[in-house]
Design a protein around this motif. Structure first.
Motif, mmCIF file in Angstrom:
data_model
loop_
_atom_site.group_PDB
_atom_site.id
_atom_site.type_symbol
_atom_site.label_atom_id
_atom_site.label_comp_id
_atom_site.label_asym_id
_atom_site.label_seq_id
_atom_site.Cartn_x
_atom_site.Cartn_y
_atom_site.Cartn_z
ATOM 1 N N ILE A 134 0.707 -1.543 -0.739
ATOM 2 C CA ILE A 134 -0.286 -0.438 0.032
ATOM 3 C C ILE A 134 1.164 0.852 -0.307
ATOM 4 O O ILE A 134 0.458 2.722 -0.723
ATOM 5 N N SER A 135 2.178 1.415 0.532
ATOM 6 C CA SER A 135 2.643 3.006 0.807
ATOM 7 C C SER A 135 3.523 2.494 -0.113
ATOM 8 O O SER A 135 3.448 3.562 -1.029
ATOM 9 N N ALA A 136 3.770 1.755 -1.740
ATOM 10 C CA ALA A 136 4.653 1.819 -2.764
ATOM 11 C C ALA A 136 4.204 2.599 -3.330
ATOM 12 O O ALA A 136 4.154 3.048 -4.183
ATOM 13 N N ILE A 137 2.560 1.212 -3.530
ATOM 14 C CA ILE A 137 1.206 2.026 -4.330
ATOM 15 C C ILE A 137 0.874 4.020 -3.954
ATOM 16 O O ILE A 137 0.657 4.564 -4.869
ATOM 17 N N ALA A 138 0.801 4.345 -3.001
ATOM 18 C CA ALA A 138 0.726 5.580 -2.157
ATOM 19 C C ALA A 138 1.819 6.258 -2.501
ATOM 20 O O ALA A 138 1.554 7.372 -3.471
ATOM 21 N N VAL A 139 2.786 6.089 -3.192
ATOM 22 C CA VAL A 139 3.907 6.945 -3.352
ATOM 23 C C VAL A 139 4.187 6.823 -4.489
ATOM 24 O O VAL A 139 4.381 8.190 -5.275
ATOM 25 N N LEU A 140 3.701 6.127 -5.043
ATOM 26 C CA LEU A 140 3.950 5.599 -6.801
ATOM 27 C C LEU A 140 2.511 6.857 -7.290
ATOM 28 O O LEU A 140 3.181 7.186 -8.508
ATOM 29 N N ILE A 151 10.731 2.071 -3.483
ATOM 30 C CA ILE A 151 10.233 0.771 -4.058
ATOM 31 C C ILE A 151 11.971 -0.106 -4.052
ATOM 32 O O ILE A 151 11.433 -1.718 -3.711
ATOM 33 N N THR A 152 12.815 0.765 -4.273
ATOM 34 C CA THR A 152 13.676 -0.159 -4.115
ATOM 35 C C THR A 152 14.097 -0.234 -2.458
ATOM 36 O O THR A 152 14.908 -2.617 -2.240
ATOM 37 N N ILE A 153 13.946 0.157 -1.894
ATOM 38 C CA ILE A 153 14.189 -0.113 -0.195
ATOM 39 C C ILE A 153 12.807 -0.874 0.418
ATOM 40 O O ILE A 153 13.293 -2.350 0.869
ATOM 41 N N ILE A 154 11.957 -0.955 -0.360
ATOM 42 C CA ILE A 154 10.903 -2.008 0.198
ATOM 43 C C ILE A 154 10.914 -3.567 -0.560
ATOM 44 O O ILE A 154 10.706 -4.310 -0.141
ATOM 45 N N ILE A 155 11.674 -3.136 -2.131
ATOM 46 C CA ILE A 155 11.637 -4.773 -2.501
ATOM 47 C C ILE A 155 12.767 -5.280 -1.210
ATOM 48 O O ILE A 155 13.425 -6.777 -1.617
ATOM 49 N N SER A 156 14.143 -4.525 -1.087
ATOM 50 C CA SER A 156 15.071 -5.005 -0.693
ATOM 51 C C SER A 156 14.908 -5.432 1.242
ATOM 52 O O SER A 156 15.600 -6.254 1.432
ATOM 53 N N MET A 157 14.051 -4.753 1.281
ATOM 54 C CA MET A 157 12.882 -5.460 2.261
ATOM 55 C C MET A 157 12.630 -6.931 2.981
ATOM 56 O O MET A 157 13.276 -7.859 3.259
ATOM 57 N N LYS A 158 11.880 -7.023 1.387
ATOM 58 C CA LYS A 158 11.362 -8.253 1.375
ATOM 59 C C LYS A 158 12.387 -9.277 0.662
ATOM 60 O O LYS A 158 12.507 -10.400 1.597
ATOM 61 N N ILE A 159 13.577 -9.052 0.190
ATOM 62 C CA ILE A 159 14.591 -9.956 0.054
ATOM 63 C C ILE A 159 15.142 -10.109 1.233
ATOM 64 O O ILE A 159 15.770 -11.345 1.436
#
Lengths: 257, 303
Positions: free
Chosen positions: B19-25, B194-202
């Protein structure tokens, strides 16, 4: 099929875990690698799996020197080898079915073929009713069987089994041993690392004993050079020492990675 | 497709991050779309003013096209004009009528004055220059001509909206520059998010990734779900951003439409907005691809 020539592995800490190891394993052979904890059994398997590189020497699989393999070619090599890990490495938020089908999915095999194969494997390892359970709902022995099923799902030429009976009760241990023998009977080369004398006896295969990083013997039967016959109390003490050594070895391996 | 299933499962497991990624985008694409449309609109407005006759010289009553020819030729020979056009009295009346519409007051039909006729309107010479910088030179030629009429102040009767065009050009440039800076800043923050969120997931799924690699998965197998996830965030953000900006334009239409009548047709046509959507989605694709690849890049290099 698998040849280790003067293989030495020294970790960054300076510890030499394997030293000038020479080994030949023929296709379809069942080889048991034994020895006390910290003797280099896991390192030997990881070298064959190219999870580690030797400090010296060459490792040849089917005529290919894997020490010279590029990073990109490693997945291709691993697709011919199955690895049943000592710590299972079962993904906790995927079901038994999903875990077993992983290796097949990696090979981009179709859904129908995956379904058939996984069903067959679940029957083979004796878990046909546990397909949709999560790892947290299984016992140690069942997890080990899932790990073996996943390792052989893609019908590899070689199966590496690292202490697959590590923390199992006797009944589960024998079931696993039987399973490995059965897999070997299909023509898969099996290399089993264990220090369980019961398993070695049960398997009755060529036994290689590692001690302080060197091969002490390479018998063609089930007689390891070190066959500890100790009372239960002594075994318990040894187990604790082994566990400590195991963690030391793992921490060394981590440092090296 | 299994990879899409894997991607959707990953998103489902961390809904708040999604949700946060989509909101920023969404904010990025909303502002981006608005600025793109405003920049496009200002370009149209500028073009409109630039293509209109920029210099109008009102002529004396006795001037005919034949008499005017030498002056016309002189102007054209400077090579700084786009068009030099003679507008006769009757054409001037037609233009006047067109501009005032059916307003009887302005047409003089209901006043005490007589109706507006061609006689009271002057003939003129309308000149478009290729660049507003050439105004002074063209105006100078016209000022020196005896054919151009003089106004009540005794000056040559010449109109040229130099200030308006220059001002508009400056505004358009400023708007473009400001919009571009803002869009770059928003894109940067979106890439970072996005990079931070995806990095967190990884980071959270490191065990799974290392296991997959041990099982023989190549880099693309491991990376694809994460890159797809990043693209999906961007796409959703672009779609929402576009939708909100469209709604904003529809909402602003009653205010803008009368002020921009004859220059821009508002609301924008659905086809035009569809083209804007395609542009936004393409940008989203590149943004997602770049951010996702950036996040997984450093993990791919590991064995």
């Amino acid at each position: 099929m698998i040849t280790l020539d003067q293989v030495t592995k020294t970790f960054l800490t300076g510890d030499t875990v394997l030293e000038d190891v020479n080994l030949d394993i023929k296709p379809g052979e069942f080889v048991v690698v034994t020895g006390p904890s910290g003797s280099g059994k896991t390192t030997l398997l990881r070298l064959i799996y190219k999870d580690l590189d030797p400090t010296k020497g060459t490792i040849t699989i089917n005529g290919q020197d894997i020490t010279k393999l590029s990073k990109k070619a490693i997945p291709q090599l691993r697709r011919h080898i199955g690895y049943a890990f000592q710590d299972f490495k079962i993904i906790p938020d995927r079901t038994v079915w999903e875990n077993i089908s992983l290796t097949l999915d990696i090979l981009r095999i179709g859904d129908k073929a995956i379904n058939d194969r996984v069903k067959h494997l679940l029957d083979l390892v004796g878990l046909p009713t546990k397909a949709h359970l999560f790892p947290g709902q299984l016992s140690g022995g069942e997890l080990q069987r899932v790990s073996i099923a996943r390792a052989i799902a893609h019908e590899p030429d070689i199966l590496l089994a690292d202490e697959p009976t590590g923390n199992l009760d006797q009944e589960a241990t024998y079931k696993i041993a039987e399973l490995l023998k059965q897999i070997n009977s299909f023509g898969t080369t099996v290399i089993l690392a264990t220090h369980d004398p019961g398993v070695i006896k049960k398997i009755n295969a060529r036994c290689i004993t590692l001690e302080n990083g060197k091969i002490k013997n390479g018998s063609s039967n089930n007689q390891p050079s070190v066959s500890p016959k100790k009372d239960d109390k002594q075994k318990h003490t040894d187990k604790s020492t082994e566990n400590k050594k195991d963690s030391q070895e793992k921490s060394k391996l981590k440092q090296d990675k | 497709m299994k990879v899409i299933k894997t991607t959707l499962r990953q998103i489902r497991r961390t809904p708040y991050q999604a949700i946060s990624a989509i909101a920023v985008l969404t904010v990025t694409f909303f502002v981006g779309t608005i600025f793109a449309l405003v920049a496009f609109g200002s370009q149209v407005i500028l073009k409109h003013f630039e293509t209109r006759p920029q210099v109008i010289a009102y002529l004396k009553d006795e001037v005919t096209p034949e008499i005017l020819n030498p002056l016309k030729n002189q102007l054209e020979s400077t090579n700084k004009t786009e068009e030099v056009r003679f507008v006769s009295k009757s054409e001037a009346l037609a233009i006047y009528k067109e501009s005032v519409g059916d307003d009887p007051l302005l047409l003089g039909t209901i006043t005490d004055l007589s109706a507006v006729t061609a006689d009271i309107l002057p003939a003129s010479l309308e000149i478009s220059v290729t660049n507003p910088e050439y105004f002074p030179e063209i105006v100078e030629i016209l000022k020196n001509s005896d054919l151009v009429d003089t106004n009540s102040r005794g000056e040559k009767d010449i109109d040229f909206p130099q200030d308006v065009v220059s001002e508009l050009t400056a505004w358009t440039k400023g708007l473009r520059l400001g919009g571009l800076t803002l869009i770059i800043a928003l894109l940067f923050s979106s890439i970072l998010t996005i990079t931070i969120i995806i990095s967190m997931k990884i980071g959270h799924r490191r065990f799974e990734i290392s296991t997959l690699k041990l099982l023989g998965a190549n880099n693309s197998y491991v990376a694809t779900p994460y890159i797809l996830e990043s693209i999906l965030y961007s796409f959703t953000g672009a779609l929402f951003g576009w939708l909100f900006s469209y709604i904003a334009f529809l909402y602003a239409t009653p205010f803008l439409a009368p002020r921009l009548a004859g220059i821009i047709t508002l609301p924008p046509s659905p086809l035009f907005m569809f083209e804007v959507l395609i542009g936004a989605l393409l940008t989203a694709l590149l943004l997602g691809l770049f951010s996702g690849s950036l996040a997984v890049g450093r993990f791919l290099s590991r064995r």
